[in-house]
Design a protein around this motif. Structure first.
Motif, PDB file in Angstrom:
ATOM      1  N   SER A 151       0.829  -0.821   0.013  1.00  0.00           N
ATOM      2  CA  SER A 151      -0.065   0.105  -0.117  1.00  0.00           C
ATOM      3  C   SER A 151       1.426   0.723  -0.288  1.00  0.00           C
ATOM      4  N   ALA A 152       0.089   2.454  -0.137  1.00  0.00           N
ATOM      5  CA  ALA A 152       1.255   3.337  -0.730  1.00  0.00           C
ATOM      6  C   ALA A 152       1.609   4.039   0.832  1.00  0.00           C
ATOM      7  N   ALA A 153       1.450   3.500   2.325  1.00  0.00           N
ATOM      8  CA  ALA A 153       2.034   3.863   3.690  1.00  0.00           C
ATOM      9  C   ALA A 153       3.652   3.247   3.186  1.00  0.00           C
ATOM     10  N   ASP A 154       3.423   2.014   2.234  1.00  0.00           N
ATOM     11  CA  ASP A 154       4.742   1.689   3.109  1.00  0.00           C
ATOM     12  C   ASP A 154       5.864   2.399   2.153  1.00  0.00           C
ATOM     13  N   PHE A 155       5.416   3.708   1.641  1.00  0.00           N
ATOM     14  CA  PHE A 155       6.820   4.446   1.114  1.00  0.00           C
ATOM     15  C   PHE A 155       7.136   5.789   1.926  1.00  0.00           C
ATOM     16  N   LYS A 156       6.419   5.554   3.168  1.00  0.00           N
ATOM     17  CA  LYS A 156       7.048   6.489   4.120  1.00  0.00           C
ATOM     18  C   LYS A 156       7.892   6.030   4.608  1.00  0.00           C
ATOM     19  N   GLY A 157       8.740   7.224   4.946  1.00  0.00           N
ATOM     20  CA  GLY A 157       9.915   7.319   4.846  1.00  0.00           C
ATOM     21  C   GLY A 157      11.441   6.804   4.402  1.00  0.00           C
TER      22      GLY A 157
END
Ligand code: PCA
Length: 321
Positions: A151-157
């Protein structure tokens, strides 16, 4: 026999004149299909002009860097050049139409966008003393990642490689850190551990042999960026009329050839990524929805920043199928 020779000489007369040499600068490698296509274009021009125009191709950012090439051609520092249209987004903004995510989904769509963009970009280039010769798309842009992305959250940081203002904005919208890396340095940046993911073509993945680090490829077909090849108008006007015709004919042929090459290399490249052990998967439903939403936001921002010219492209694109 003598008459024949005389006739032949007369027929060639407009072409046989002092040889003109042009330099053509590009930021991509000699082996890239775009560059091979340019080299063939140059050979055809030389042949059709009976040697009166020689175009020397300088690849790999050796003469000017990719994004500086339009300025160099405009300023007459080099006669001709190639750049990626999306590096022009600020001038003219309409060039950015081909990196608005999830608008162009097929090569046929890319063709329609180009037909709509071309008059506007030509007018802008003309006002800067340049002439467009042709444009060829990259294969569609997919997502490469070291780790699986659900999900898009996996790109965070994480760190995402970027190559133009559009990819920088996408990285920002995904809460990733944008890391600008020219195409020819992607392998180096990956080996140095500077990147976690990138959005580019399967071809660019193959040319940079990304399989040492990258383990996943998602063919999300986000957009189809195009390269354009252009020339300084004064240099073009300085040619004899028959040579100008030869350049335009070879350019039209290069455009047709380049589009076909782009489609062919797409399939070959995805197969090669798989052979090298990269997992090629569809994006999860969650990621797909999130990316589409991101694309819509990007589109809104883009239309707002470009103004009326954006409508000149998107309205016919969506409504005149
Ligand atoms: N390769 C180039 C531009 C688009 C593409 O597929 C790059 O990654 O810089």
């Amino acid at each position: 026999m003598k008459t024949l020779l005389l006739l032949a000489t007369l027929a060639l007369a407009p072409l046989v004149q002092a040889q003109t040499q042009w330099k053509l600068a590009t930021g991509y490698r000699a082996e890239s299909f775009h560059t091979r296509n340019i080299v063939q274009f140059a050979q055809e021009v030389e042949k059709a002009s009976a040697g009166s125009l020689r175009i020397e191709v300088h690849p790999n950012n050796t003469l000017f860097k990719l994004a500086d090439i339009p300025g160099a051609v405009e300023g007459g520092k080099v006669q001709a050049g190639e750049t990626i249209m999306t590096s022009l987004v600020r001038e003219p903004p309409i060039a950015g139409a081909d990196s608005v995510p999830f608008v162009v989904r097929t090569f046929a769509d890319a063709r329609r966008i180009w037909d709509l963009q071309r008059p506007l970009i030509e007018a802008n280039f003309a006002s800067r003393g340049m002439k467009i010769l042709y444009s060829v798309p990259w294969p569609p842009q997919g997502l490469f990642s070291i780790a699986p992305v659900r999900s898009a959250a996996d790109f965070k940081g994480t760190r995402m490689r970027t190559y133009n203002p559009a990819t920088v904005r996408i990285a920002e919208l995904l809460n990733a850190t944008p890391v600008d890396v020219p195409m020819v340095e992607v392998n180096k940046a990956l080996s140095a551990g500077r990147l976690d993911s990138m959005i580019t073509s399967a071809l660019t993945g193959v040319e940079n042999q990304v399989w040492g680090q990258i383990k996943h490829y998602y063919p999300i077909n986000a957009w189809f960026p195009k390269n354009i090849v252009f020339v300084n108008q004064q240099a073009f006007d300085g040619l004899a009329p028959a040579v100008r015709q030869a350049v335009l004919k070879a350019a039209a042929d290069a455009e047709a050839r380049g589009w076909a090459m782009s489609e062919t290399v797409l399939d070959e490249s995805v197969a090669e990524l798989q052979r090298k052990g990269i997992k090629v998967d569809r994006a999860t439903a969650e990621l797909d929805t999130e990316l589409k939403r991101l694309g819509e936001r990007f589109s809104r921002e883009w239309v707002q920043s470009v103004g009326n010219d954006a409508n000149k492209i998107f309205i016919p694109f969506y409504f005149q199928r």
